[in-house]
Design a protein around this motif. Structure first.
Motif, short mmCIF file in Angstrom:
data_model
loop_
_atom_site.label_atom_id
_atom_site.label_comp_id
_atom_site.label_asym_id
_atom_site.label_seq_id
_atom_site.Cartn_x
_atom_site.Cartn_y
_atom_site.Cartn_z
N VAL A 133 -72.96 -108.04 4.71
CA VAL A 133 -71.96 -107.40 5.33
C VAL A 133 -71.01 -106.67 4.28
CG1 VAL A 133 -70.00 -107.03 7.06
CG2 VAL A 133 -72.31 -108.29 7.54
N ALA A 136 -72.79 -104.03 2.64
CA ALA A 136 -73.26 -102.61 3.38
C ALA A 136 -71.75 -101.95 3.53
CB ALA A 136 -73.35 -103.06 4.89
N THR A 230 -72.92 -97.10 5.78
CA THR A 230 -73.91 -97.65 6.15
C THR A 230 -73.88 -97.67 7.64
OG1 THR A 230 -74.11 -98.96 4.07
CG2 THR A 230 -75.32 -99.92 6.01
N VAL A 233 -79.38 -100.20 10.07
CA VAL A 233 -80.04 -101.32 9.13
C VAL A 233 -81.09 -101.83 9.85
CG1 VAL A 233 -79.58 -103.61 7.98
CG2 VAL A 233 -77.69 -101.76 8.12
N LEU A 249 -73.44 -107.76 11.28
CA LEU A 249 -73.55 -106.26 10.92
C LEU A 249 -73.32 -105.49 12.37
CD1 LEU A 249 -76.80 -105.86 8.92
CD2 LEU A 249 -74.53 -105.09 8.27
N VAL A 254 -72.45 -101.61 13.16
CA VAL A 254 -73.63 -100.97 12.57
C VAL A 254 -74.82 -101.17 13.40
CG1 VAL A 254 -75.43 -101.13 10.56
CG2 VAL A 254 -72.74 -101.70 10.16
N THR A 256 -78.46 -102.03 14.44
CA THR A 256 -79.18 -103.06 13.61
C THR A 256 -80.50 -103.01 14.48
OG1 THR A 256 -77.05 -103.89 13.01
CG2 THR A 256 -79.21 -105.15 12.81
N THR A 276 -78.40 -106.17 19.20
CA THR A 276 -79.34 -105.64 18.23
C THR A 276 -80.51 -105.61 18.63
OG1 THR A 276 -78.41 -107.18 16.39
CG2 THR A 276 -80.42 -106.76 16.19
#
Length: 449
Positions: A133, A136, A230, A233, A249, A254, A256, A276
Motif C-alpha cells: 500500500v 502504491a 494508483t 490494482v 488497498l 483503490v 481492487t 473488492t
C-alpha cells in the motif's frame, strides 16, 4: 542474550542466523530433525527436537532462563501455546510470535495480544500489505520504508535511461534549498555504496532517498519519475497475503480486483471483502488477465503462494501492459534475480516478518527496525536517551563508522534532514541507517551509559 526460536522453517532459520551472527546464544526448537541438523551445519546454534508447544521440550531448550522467545513455527496455535508456557516460566522473558490467522490480528482480532501473552505479534501478511500500500501511494518507487508514523520515508528509486540526473553527482539531490531529502546510498551491481561527490548517477542505479513525507514527490520528479496516482490494482492470489493487501488497498480508496483459483475460496472472499471484486479463475491465465483489463492496471500484485509462479505471473502482467508489477518472493537470494529480469517491485514476506523481530535485541529506546534489499541496509528508529553517545555533539564529531548515516531526526512536529553541524537532543526520534555488520558497534551511540 539467550534466545529460544521455535520453528525450523525458513523464517526460523533466518531469525536464528541473524541473532547468531550478532553473538547471541540461540537455541532452535523444531520437529524436523533433518532441518535442525542442516541449520547446525551452517550456524552456531543449539537445537532441540520436539514440538514447540510441549513444556518439557521448551524446558530442554532452556526457556526458563531465556531472555527472548521467538515463536515462528508453522502453527498459530503452537506459537500461542509456546508464549503462554514462557509466561509461566519467567516474568522477564520477551515473547514474540508469528500469527497468520486474521482472527488474531489488529482491531478486528477476537483475542487481544496481551491475553495471548505476546509482547510482539508478527504477521508477515500484514507487513507485506503495509509495504504494498505504501508503494502504491508512492508511484515510481521500487522500495519503501516508513518511520516516525509515516513522516519519514526511505524510498528506493531506480534511475531510468532518460533521467536528467544521469552523469551528475548523487549528492546533488541532497543539496536543494528548503527541501528535506538526502541520498543515503546507491545500489549498483548488488552492492550499496555510500554517496559521495565523485559518485555519478548511472542508468539502472537504485538511489535510496531519505526524505520528509512532503518532499518525496519533488525528489522523485527531479529523477524523471512520473507521479501518476494508483487507482486500479489487480491481485493474483486469494491467500492470506492477497487478502491482506486487498483489504488495505480498498480502505485506501483503490479499486481492487482479486483473482483466485479455488471456487469455494472465492465465495468466502466475496462475503468478507465487500469493496473488492473477487474473480474465479487462474491468475496466470493470459486470456483472463487481458479480459480483466490488466493493460489498464496501475499495479499488478502476484501473491499466488509460490515465489516462482509470482515472478512468472508478474512478468506476464508487465508484458501485457500493467504499469507496475509486484512479486512476492521469500528467498532473499532470489530478490536481486527477480529485479534483474524485469520485475518492478519485489517484496519479501520473510524479510518483512524478520525486520520487527530485530528490535527485540537492540539496546536503547528502539521503536522500529527495518531492512532494505536482502538485508543490505538496516534502518533503526530510536529515541535519543539522556546520556546516549549520540546526544549533544555535532554529527561531524561522532565519528560514525563508514557505511552508517543519520538519515532523519523528528523533533516535536518537525522533520530534520541533518548535516554535519546538526546536534541531536534528548528525546529526538532518530532514524539511523547502517550495514547490519556495523550495528553492534553503533549500540554505544544509541543506549545511555
Amino acid at each position: 542474550m539467550k534466545i529460544v526460536v521455535t520453528g525450523s522453517g525458513v523464517l526460523g532459520f533466518y531469525v536464528a542466523r541473524k541473532f547468531s551472527e550478532e553473538g547471541h546464544d540461540v537455541v532452535v526448537v523444531g520437529e524436523d530433525e533433518d532441518a535442525l541438523r542442516r541449520m547446525q551445519d551452517v550456524l552456531d546454534v543449539g537445537a532441540v527436537v520436539g514440538k514447540s508447544s510441549t513444556p518439557s521440550v521448551l524446558l530442554d531448550a532452556g526457556l526458563a532462563t531465556a531472555d527472548v522467545l521467538v515463536a515462528v513455527a508453522g502453527s498459530d496455535e503452537a506459537n500461542i501455546v509456546a508464549c503462554l508456557i514462557a509466561e509461566t516460566l519467567s516474568t522477564r522473558i520477551v515473547r514474540a510470535a508469528r500469527l497468520h490467522d486474521p482472527a488474531y490480528l489488529g482491531a478486528t482480532g477476537i483475542i487481544d495480544k496481551s491475553s495471548l501473552s505476546i509482547d510482539l505479534l508478527i504477521s508477515p501478511e500484514e507487513e507485506v500489505a503495509r509495504t504494498v500500500v505504501a508503494l502504491a501511494g508512492t508511484p515510481g518507487a521500487s522500495d519503501i520504508l516508513e518511520f516516525a508514523d509515516g513522516r519519514v520515508k526511505a524510498v528506493g528509486v531506480e534511475v531510468d535511461a532518460g533521467s536528467p540526473m544521469i552523469g551528475k553527482p548523487v549528492t546533488g539531490l541532497s543539496r536543494r534549498p528548503n527541501e528535506k531529502v538526502i541520498v543515503a546510498g546507491v545500489y549498483r551491481g548488488e552492492v550499496v555504496s555510500a554517496p559521495s561527490d565523485d559518485l555519478l548517477v548511472e542508468a539502472g542505479d537504485t538511489l535510496f532517498l531519505v526524505a520528509a513525507h512532503d518532499s518525496v514527490r519533488r525528489a522523485m520528479t527531479r529523477l524523471g519519475k512520473r507521479w501518476a496516482r494508483t487507482r486500479r490494482v489487480i491481485i493474483s492470489g486469494g491467500g492470506w497475503e492477497g487478502v491482506a493487501i486487498a483489504r488495505r488497498l480498498s480502505a485506501a480508496g483503490v479499486r481492487t480486483k482479486i483473482v483466485e483459483r479455488d471456487a469455494a475460496r472465492c465465495e468466502e472472499l466475496t462475503k468478507t471483502l465487500g469493496d473488492t471484486l473477487v474473480l474465479h479463475g487462474d491468475g496466470m491465465d493470459q486470456a483472463l488477465l487481458e479480459d480483466e483489463g490488466v493493460a489498464r492496471a496501475d499495479m499488478f500484485v502476484a501473491a499466488l503462494g509460490d515465489e516462482t509462479d509470482n515472478v512468472f505471473t508478474a512478468l506476464l502482467a508487465k508484458r501485457l501492459g500493467a504499469r507496475r508489477v509486484v512479486a512476492l518472493v521469500d528467498t532473499p537470494a532470489y530478490v536481486p534475480f527477480a529485479s534483474a529480469i524485469g520485475v518492478d517491485i519485489v517484496v519479501s514476506p520473510l524479510l518483512s516478518a524478520l525486520s520487527p523481530i530485530l528490535q527485540l535485541t537492540r539496546r536503547g529506546g528502539v521503536l522500529a527496525v527495518r531492512t532494505l534489499r536482502e538485508e543490505l541496509v538496516e534502518g533503526i528508529e530510536f529515541v535519543a536517551a539522556t546520556g546516549a553517545g549520540i546526544v549533544g555533539l555535532p554529527l561531524a564529531l561522532l565519528h560514525m563508522p563508514h557505511g552508517s548515516l543519520i538519515g532523519a531526526i523528528v523533533r516535536d512536529d518537525e522533520v530534520i534532514i541533518p548535516d554535519s553541524a546538526t546536534v541531536i537532543q534528548e528525546g529526538d526520534r532518530v532514524v539511523l541507517f547502517a550495514r547490519p555488520a556495523l550495528v553492534p558497534r553503533l549500540q554505544r551511540l544509541l543506549a545511555a551509559d
